[in-house]
Design a protein around this motif. Structure first.
Motif, short mmCIF file in Angstrom:
data_model
loop_
_atom_site.label_atom_id
_atom_site.label_comp_id
_atom_site.label_asym_id
_atom_site.label_seq_id
_atom_site.Cartn_x
_atom_site.Cartn_y
_atom_site.Cartn_z
N ASP A 122 39.32 0.96 21.12
CA ASP A 122 38.96 0.30 22.34
C ASP A 122 40.10 -0.61 23.14
OD1 ASP A 122 39.01 -1.99 20.85
OD2 ASP A 122 36.98 -2.25 20.57
N SER A 123 41.18 -0.59 22.41
CA SER A 123 42.26 -1.13 22.88
C SER A 123 42.87 -0.28 24.21
CB SER A 123 43.21 -1.40 22.04
OG SER A 123 43.76 -0.25 21.66
N ALA A 124 42.49 1.14 24.23
CA ALA A 124 43.03 1.91 25.36
C ALA A 124 42.05 1.50 26.56
CB ALA A 124 42.74 3.32 24.92
N ASN A 125 41.31 0.84 26.46
CA ASN A 125 40.20 0.61 27.53
C ASN A 125 40.93 -0.19 28.59
OD1 ASN A 125 38.24 2.05 26.58
ND2 ASN A 125 37.41 0.23 25.81
N ALA A 126 42.09 -0.90 28.13
CA ALA A 126 42.98 -2.01 29.07
C ALA A 126 43.95 -1.28 29.80
CB ALA A 126 43.23 -3.31 28.01
N CYS A 127 44.39 -0.01 29.19
CA CYS A 127 45.71 0.46 29.78
C CYS A 127 45.18 1.76 30.50
CB CYS A 127 46.56 1.00 28.76
SG CYS A 127 46.13 2.07 27.61
N PHE A 128 44.37 1.50 31.86
CA PHE A 128 44.01 2.63 32.71
C PHE A 128 44.87 3.27 33.54
CE2 PHE A 128 43.73 -1.86 34.39
CZ PHE A 128 44.28 -1.61 35.60
N TRP A 129 46.13 2.72 33.75
CA TRP A 129 46.96 3.20 34.48
C TRP A 129 47.76 4.61 34.19
CZ3 TRP A 129 47.53 -1.23 31.71
CH2 TRP A 129 48.53 -1.44 30.92
N GLU A 130 47.44 4.86 32.91
CA GLU A 130 48.15 6.18 32.29
C GLU A 130 47.39 7.04 31.76
OE1 GLU A 130 51.23 4.97 29.78
OE2 GLU A 130 52.60 4.36 31.47
N TYR A 131 47.39 8.48 32.11
CA TYR A 131 46.55 9.43 31.69
C TYR A 131 46.45 9.54 30.18
CZ TYR A 131 44.01 13.72 32.12
OH TYR A 131 42.80 14.74 32.09
N SER A 132 47.66 9.31 29.45
CA SER A 132 47.12 9.17 27.85
C SER A 132 46.36 8.19 27.45
CB SER A 132 48.58 9.37 27.22
OG SER A 132 49.51 7.76 27.62
N CYS A 133 46.20 7.28 28.17
CA CYS A 133 45.48 5.99 27.67
C CYS A 133 43.83 6.41 27.65
CB CYS A 133 45.52 4.59 28.67
SG CYS A 133 47.10 3.97 28.04
N TYR A 134 43.45 7.06 28.90
CA TYR A 134 42.00 7.52 28.88
C TYR A 134 41.82 8.43 27.50
CZ TYR A 134 41.76 6.09 33.91
OH TYR A 134 41.90 5.06 34.68
N GLU A 135 42.84 9.40 27.45
CA GLU A 135 42.51 10.41 26.03
C GLU A 135 42.44 9.51 24.99
OE1 GLU A 135 45.00 14.15 27.93
OE2 GLU A 135 46.16 12.59 26.53
N MET A 136 42.89 8.32 24.72
CA MET A 136 42.92 7.55 23.49
C MET A 136 41.37 6.82 23.38
SD MET A 136 46.56 6.09 22.25
CE MET A 136 46.93 5.41 23.99
N ARG A 137 40.94 6.74 24.68
CA ARG A 137 39.62 6.06 24.42
C ARG A 137 38.37 6.74 23.62
NH1 ARG A 137 38.97 4.37 30.74
NH2 ARG A 137 40.96 2.78 30.71
N GLN A 138 37.52 6.20 22.91
CA GLN A 138 36.48 6.66 22.16
C GLN A 138 35.48 7.54 23.10
OE1 GLN A 138 34.73 3.83 19.16
NE2 GLN A 138 36.02 2.43 20.29
N GLY A 139 35.23 8.76 22.73
CA GLY A 139 34.47 9.67 23.25
C GLY A 139 35.10 10.57 24.55
N SER A 140 36.42 10.25 24.62
CA SER A 140 37.10 11.04 25.66
C SER A 140 36.93 12.41 25.54
CB SER A 140 38.34 10.67 25.82
OG SER A 140 39.29 11.08 24.51
N ASP A 141 36.93 13.24 26.53
CA ASP A 141 36.91 14.66 26.60
C ASP A 141 38.17 15.45 25.40
OD1 ASP A 141 35.01 14.74 28.19
OD2 ASP A 141 36.27 15.33 30.22
N PHE A 142 39.23 14.55 25.74
CA PHE A 142 40.35 15.00 24.76
C PHE A 142 40.11 15.09 23.22
CE2 PHE A 142 44.11 14.04 22.30
CZ PHE A 142 44.88 15.00 22.44
N LEU A 143 39.55 13.66 22.77
CA LEU A 143 39.04 13.55 21.71
C LEU A 143 37.90 14.33 21.19
CD1 LEU A 143 39.86 9.70 21.07
CD2 LEU A 143 41.42 11.73 19.91
#
Length: 222
Positions: free
Chosen positions: A136-157
């Motif tokens: 859930d710490s990735a929720n704060a770094c919204f300005w980079e694409y890789s951060c979205y991928e580290m979020r729980q439930g992301s399409d990538f994960l």
């Protein structure tokens, strides 16, 4: 007669010299190691662990700490990683590499292993404090694409963790700490089918410099 003997001696020495590069990789008794750092980090985080491997008999040519653009998609990084692995295999003459990762480095390398043929080239794979199921710490770094991928439930994960989390013959090992304030929940690092190790109370950045973790990792890839 003397000339013939001198020629024979020269030929034997030449053949011996030519044989050394061909057998050096096998003679070392271990795989070359590729170190992959995490988000917004650099290869310098591996300096202490690389020194530990060197003290164990690895050569500089067998130890590669790789830098990459951490803001891009982990899929893109995985494709770049495949080239790095191929180059390392070619330069050392080895048939496989060991991959040691910290934090987000575990995600792009897992993508390579699972989807880009890495099960054929990676013998041992290590994740130190990796957000393998999101943080859930990735929720704060919204300005980079890789951060979205580290979020729980992301399409990538979701794609990465679908089915077998530890595919192929590659040995998977993870290390995690209940004191890690960056990976939340901390158990996110644990993978089904891996050798999962809970460490002492370590901060997120301490995984790459802790002596106990370093010794355990070196034993795992030995």
């Amino acid at each position: 007669m003397r000339r013939s003997r001198r020629l024979s001696t020269v030929l034997i020495a030449l053949l011996a010299a030519l044989a050394i590069p061909a057998t050096s990789a096998a003679a070392s008794g271990h795989n070359p190691v590729l170190f992959v750092h995490g988000w917004n980090s650099s290869s310098s985080v591996w300096d202490e662990m690389v020194a530990d491997f060197r003290a164990d008999g690895y050569t500089d040519d067998e130890l590669v700490a790789w830098d990459y653009n951490t803001s891009q998609s982990n899929r893109t990084t995985a494709e770049e990683l495949s080239v790095v692995v191929d180059d390392l295999l070619a330069s050392t003459g080895a048939s496989a590499v060991d991959v040691i990762t910290h934090s987000m480095g575990g995600l792009n390398t897992r993508w390579y292993v699972k989807f880009l043929g890495g099960t054929e080239t990676v013998d041992d794979w290590v994740s130190l404090a990796g957000p393998n199921h999101g943080t859930d710490s990735a929720n704060a770094c919204f300005w980079e694409y890789s951060c979205y991928e580290m979020r729980q439930g992301s399409d990538f994960l979701t794609t990465l963790n679908d089915g077998d989390e530890t595919p192929g013959a590659t040995n998977h090992g993870t290390w995690w700490s209940s004191c890690d304030s960056v990976i939340r929940p901390q158990e996110s690092t644990v993978l089904s089918g891996a050798d999962n190790t809970q460490t002492a109370c370590l901060s997120h950045s301490a995984f790459t410099t802790d002596d106990t973790v370093s010794a355990q990792v070196r034993a795992f890839v030995a």
